[in-house]
Scaffold this active site. Structure first.
Site, PDB file in Angstrom:
ATOM      1  N   ARG A 155       0.987  -1.156  -0.006  1.00 57.72           N
ATOM      2  CA  ARG A 155      -0.056  -0.065  -0.032  1.00 57.72           C
ATOM      3  C   ARG A 155       1.071   1.298  -0.036  1.00 57.72           C
ATOM      4  NH1 ARG A 155      -3.202  -4.111   2.661  1.00 57.72           N
ATOM      5  NH2 ARG A 155      -4.793  -4.182   1.174  1.00 57.72           N
ATOM      6  N   ASP A 184      -0.199  -6.415  -3.816  1.00 58.07           N
ATOM      7  CA  ASP A 184      -1.843  -6.261  -3.225  1.00 58.07           C
ATOM      8  C   ASP A 184      -2.401  -5.307  -4.370  1.00 58.07           C
ATOM      9  OD1 ASP A 184      -4.099  -5.812  -1.910  1.00 58.07           O
ATOM     10  OD2 ASP A 184      -2.761  -6.396  -0.097  1.00 58.07           O
ATOM     11  N   HIS A 255      -6.757  -9.655  -4.250  1.00 57.35           N
ATOM     12  CA  HIS A 255      -5.723  -8.598  -3.994  1.00 57.35           C
ATOM     13  C   HIS A 255      -4.826  -8.556  -5.303  1.00 57.35           C
ATOM     14  CE1 HIS A 255      -7.132  -7.246   0.132  1.00 57.35           C
ATOM     15  NE2 HIS A 255      -7.321  -8.568   0.346  1.00 57.35           N
ATOM     16  N   GLU A 319      -9.738 -12.478   1.772  1.00 58.05           N
ATOM     17  CA  GLU A 319     -10.749 -11.516   0.964  1.00 58.05           C
ATOM     18  C   GLU A 319     -10.951 -11.672  -0.354  1.00 58.05           C
ATOM     19  OE1 GLU A 319     -10.339  -8.012   4.267  1.00 58.05           O
ATOM     20  OE2 GLU A 319      -8.938  -7.961   2.754  1.00 58.05           O
ATOM     21  N   TRP A 385      -6.365 -14.667  11.214  1.00 58.69           N
ATOM     22  CA  TRP A 385      -6.676 -13.342  11.534  1.00 58.69           C
ATOM     23  C   TRP A 385      -8.229 -12.956  11.873  1.00 58.69           C
ATOM     24  CZ3 TRP A 385      -9.643  -9.653   8.370  1.00 58.69           C
ATOM     25  CH2 TRP A 385     -10.266 -10.226   7.313  1.00 58.69           C
ATOM     26  N   TYR A 410      -3.707  -5.802  14.958  1.00 59.94           N
ATOM     27  CA  TYR A 410      -3.777  -5.090  13.899  1.00 59.94           C
ATOM     28  C   TYR A 410      -2.981  -3.686  14.226  1.00 59.94           C
ATOM     29  CZ  TYR A 410      -5.341  -8.333  10.226  1.00 59.94           C
ATOM     30  OH  TYR A 410      -5.589  -9.487   9.441  1.00 59.94           O
ATOM     31  N   ASP A 412      -2.587  -1.055  12.342  1.00 56.75           N
ATOM     32  CA  ASP A 412      -3.090   0.006  12.025  1.00 56.75           C
ATOM     33  C   ASP A 412      -4.204   0.672  12.833  1.00 56.75           C
ATOM     34  OD1 ASP A 412      -4.555  -2.344  11.427  1.00 56.75           O
ATOM     35  OD2 ASP A 412      -5.147  -1.291   9.280  1.00 56.75           O
ATOM     36  N   TRP A 460      -0.566  -3.045   8.686  1.00 60.03           N
ATOM     37  CA  TRP A 460      -1.285  -2.777   7.057  1.00 60.03           C
ATOM     38  C   TRP A 460      -1.121  -1.358   7.083  1.00 60.03           C
ATOM     39  CZ3 TRP A 460      -1.925  -6.818   4.493  1.00 60.03           C
ATOM     40  CH2 TRP A 460      -2.169  -8.050   5.214  1.00 60.03           C
TER      41      TRP A 460
END
Length: 750
Positions: A155, A184, A255, A319, A385, A410, A412, A460
């Site tokens: 990212r 990603d 992703h 995801e 996760w 996590y 973030d 992240w």
């Protein structure tokens, strides 16, 4: 001349009776520590080692001591600090440290054990105030084999020098696994010779909003970067010298936008991408399931395996929204030919095929817990996760597993509710929360627990644009994970860990390393009190003692300890700071007490009407050279000021910002609705008592729509008496740009 460290470090030398307690200034806390009589003078000592592993550990010790302000320790025969090989010490990372007045001996069966013994000795030396370290015996080994940190470089790209700095810091905490997220939707960061467009196209994007246009030229900004093979080899070797394994992650089947933008044939028919995405969230783009796509993926993995010698190769698997597969005739035909009933099992087949390929190459597949949807080989490792549920399921099926649960690990997520925390997700995952995580949950039976390899925190970086932000989000929370992964559960407690944090911070400062000081600093709330101002202070981290002054002087360790609300006259200069003993924590905060203070609130000091997708978002435009960070819910931007004092208030003034709505939220986009605006730019609306109450103020945004940074607006409201809840929303035509309330002041009649 006797060796002295700075005053911030000096205060941590403790008498022998205390050193047996959790207050020993070491992190992670060793498994067993026994104090002994006397101390060892290290300032003129030399180091002796008799094999390559011992020499490497000795040089590491000398390097850390010198970098943190200590003496230059040299290697010499007959040195008083000795590294010794001892095959009787069980465990690949175990070591024994013996400190006597005559010398220091670090013993281990492995190079890694010698390295970790050197790390512990360095921490003791860094805590010394007079060149002596207390005599003691330490017998130490880790609780878990996998003690990891994941860095998302897809990212936002971090320079190789920063990656190496992070690895070096991990080694200081006895963390041993660096999980590197390299691909990603927003970027492909790894050079692949056979497919050069992965980096010539897939490594670059245009940021959303004002940040994506150069202010001087008006041209699009080309943002990104990638790691060359030479840089990767250097990083992997750097990590290996510090006994850290680098586990690369190449995402599939989801992703995949950056790869598909580079090579459109990799996606399903009809996918139209020309560049990686600048949107955050879960995108629909999936790899196709034809043989040509698997040829691409195995070609890529061949080059990945050449760069990364680790047994474990992470392939993501999370995801993967199946909309494109459902709509694609070729994919549906593939499912029919394979006898696969649904798209979830198709993903299982996809990942299992990659797992088989890796197994033939002598490697082990690691994936997020969605890989359990398929028939994985028993060797596959499941990284859980979705809380601990994935780990439980994996262990029941006989898979090794790593706990990396969201939201607990996590990083973030914000770590306090202070207004100057870095950008990130809502939901406070503070230091105590991470440290208090149950690393051996009861849901894992004794039979399952031997499959639990260890623990990992994940950073992240959707909202972590800079390496300075990354340092603040990682540290000291990664240090809390280090202790969870190393120290036996019976030896761990929050108060002991908190007492040792100041010594950790002193080491960070001595080495010039960043960390988040915001949770250490006092926050203040103000309320009117019959002509005076009532002030309540708190420190989010709950570390040390909060002290204050009201005479204009800076607080000292002798200043009064804050205990209860203060009632202060306007004009008073309030200063506050936390101390651990005599050592200051964070920076001093100060306020000039004024009757207007109770009539101002930042967004962080208000309640969100809905916290479902709460985020701290960095403004895409600068204000005074700084990109502000806004607090709100992107699905429902709405703030509540509980009990606002409205006596005499006839107007409000507010600071507001706008951010691009670059969020892929699927069906939830239909929930992002606004009142219809009455003016072209929209309005800030203030409602009384509830968010369905009457509108008592509607302030046009006006010229703010042409300002990419923060703007100030003001306007009248219907006068009220007493205290009432106020609900603030924006009336606007659509979600892009998304308006955010930064702060608001209630203005009295003049």
């Amino acid at each position: 001349m006797r060796f002295l460290l700075p005053a911030a470090v000096m205060s941590f030398l403790m008498p022998a009776a205390v050193w047996a307690s959790p207050d020993l200034p070491l992190l992670p806390l060793p498994a067993a520590v026994t104090p002994q009589a006397g101390s060892f003078l290290f300032t003129r000592a030399t180091i002796a080692a008799n094999d390559a592993g011992g020499v490497a550990a000795a040089r590491r010790l000398a390097d850390l001591v010198a970098r943190s302000g200590g003496p230059r320790l040299k290697l010499a025969r007959g040195g008083a600090i000795r590294f010794r090989r001892d095959a009787s010490i069980s465990g690949g990372e175990a070591y024994r440290l013996r400190i006597t007045p005559a010398g220091v001996t670090i013993s281990a069966a492995s190079d890694t054990g010698l390295f970790y013994g050197a790390t512990t000795l360095w921490q003791l030396i860094a805590a010394s105030r007079d060149g002596h370290i207390q005599a003691m015996a330490i017998d130490d080994a880790p609780a878990f084999a996998w003690r990891g940190v994941m860095l998302d470089s897809a990212r936002h790209f971090q320079p190789p020098a920063y990656v190496k700095q992070l690895i070096d810091r991990m080694a200081m905490e006895k963390l041993n696994t660096f999980h590197w997220h390299l691909t990603d939707d927003q970027g492909w960061r790894l050079q692949i010779d056979k497919y050069p467009r992965l980096t010539s196209v897939g490594a670059w994007r245009q940021p959303a909003g004002a940040a994506g246009v150069d202010a001087a030229s008006g041209k699009p900004v080309r943002y990104g970067g990638f790691y060359t093979k030479a840089e990767v080899r250097e990083i992997v070797a750097y990590a290996a010298a510090r006994h850290i394994t680098v586990v690369p992650e190449i995402e599939m089947p989801g992703h995949a936008s950056a790869a598909i933008a580079a090579y459109p044939r990799l996606g399903v028919a009809g996918t139209r991408l020309t560049a990686p995405s600048s949107d955050w969230g879960v995108l629909d783009n999936l790899y196709g399931t034809d043989d040509a796509t698997f040829t691409f993926l195995t070609d890529v993995l061949d080059e990945v395996l050449e760069l990364f010698p680790s047994r474990d190769i992470h392939v993501g698997g999370d995801e993967a929204v199946k909309n494109q597969w459902r709509a694609d005739p070729a994919t549906q035909a593939r499912m029919k030919a394979l006898g696969i009933a649904d798209e979830a099992h198709l993903q299982g087949w996809f990942v299992a095929r990659i797992a088989d390929y890796l197994k033939k190459r002598g490697r082990r597949l690691v994936g997020w817990d969605e890989i359990l949807e398929g028939d994985m080989p028993p060797s596959a490792v499941v990284m859980s996760w979705h809380g601990i549920d994935g780990a439980i399921t994996a262990a029941k099926l006989g898979h090794d597993t790593v706990l990396a649960p969201s939201p607990d690990f996590y990083l973030d997520h914000q770590q306090s509710d202070a207004a100057d925390e870095p950008p990130g997700r809502g939901g406070v995952m503070d230091w105590k929360h991470i440290y208090s995580f149950d690393a051996a949950p009861a849901a894992l039976t004794p039979d399952m627990r031997h499959h639990l390899l260890g623990l990992q925190v994940n950073l992240w970086t959707e909202h972590v644009r800079t390496t300075a932000y990354a340092d603040r989000m990682l540290w000291p929370r990664a240090a809390a994970l280090a202790e969870l992964g190393w120290t036996p559960a019976a030896r761990r407690d929050w108060q002991g860990f908190a007492a040792r944090l100041p010594a950790e911070f002193a080491r960070y400062r001595a080495l010039g390393l960043g960390y988040d000081i915001t949770p250490l600093e006092p926050l203040a709330r103000f309320r009117g009190n019959g002509g005076k101002v009532m002030v309540r202070l708190r420190q989010p981290a709950d570390v040390g003692t909060l002290r204050y002054t009201v005479d204009g002087t800076s607080p000292s360790p002798a200043a009064p300890a804050y205990q209860d609300a203060l009632s202060l006259e306007p004009g008073t200069r309030l200063r506050a700071q936390a101390f651990a003993g005599t050592v200051p924590l964070g920076e001093e905060r100060h306020w000039l007490i004024d009757a207007a203070l109770p009539r101002t609130r930042t967004a962080e000091e208000m309640a969100l009407c809905d916290s479902s997708v709460a985020l701290r978002l960095e403004d895409d435009g600068a204000t005074g050279g700084v990109r502000r960070v806004h607090w709100g819910n992107i699905v429902h931007p709405c703030w509540i000021w509980n009990g606002a004092p409205l006596d005499g208030v006839t107007a409000i003034s507010a600071e507001i910002g706008q951010v691009p709505f670059n969020f892929s939220i699927g069906a939830d986009l239909a929930k992002v609705v606004f009142d219809k605006p009455r003016t072209p730019g929209g309005e800030l609306q203030i409602r009384l008592n509830s968010c369905t109450g009457p509108v008592i103020g509607s302030i046009p945004l006006g010229d703010a729509v042409r300002n990419s940074g923060v703007s100030r607006i003001s306007g009248a409201i219907v006068p009220q008496t007493g205290r009432h809840d106020l609900c603030m929303t924006f009336a606007q035509a659509g979600p892009d740009p998304l308006w955010m309330l930064d702060r608001m002041t209630l203005d009295l009649a003049r």
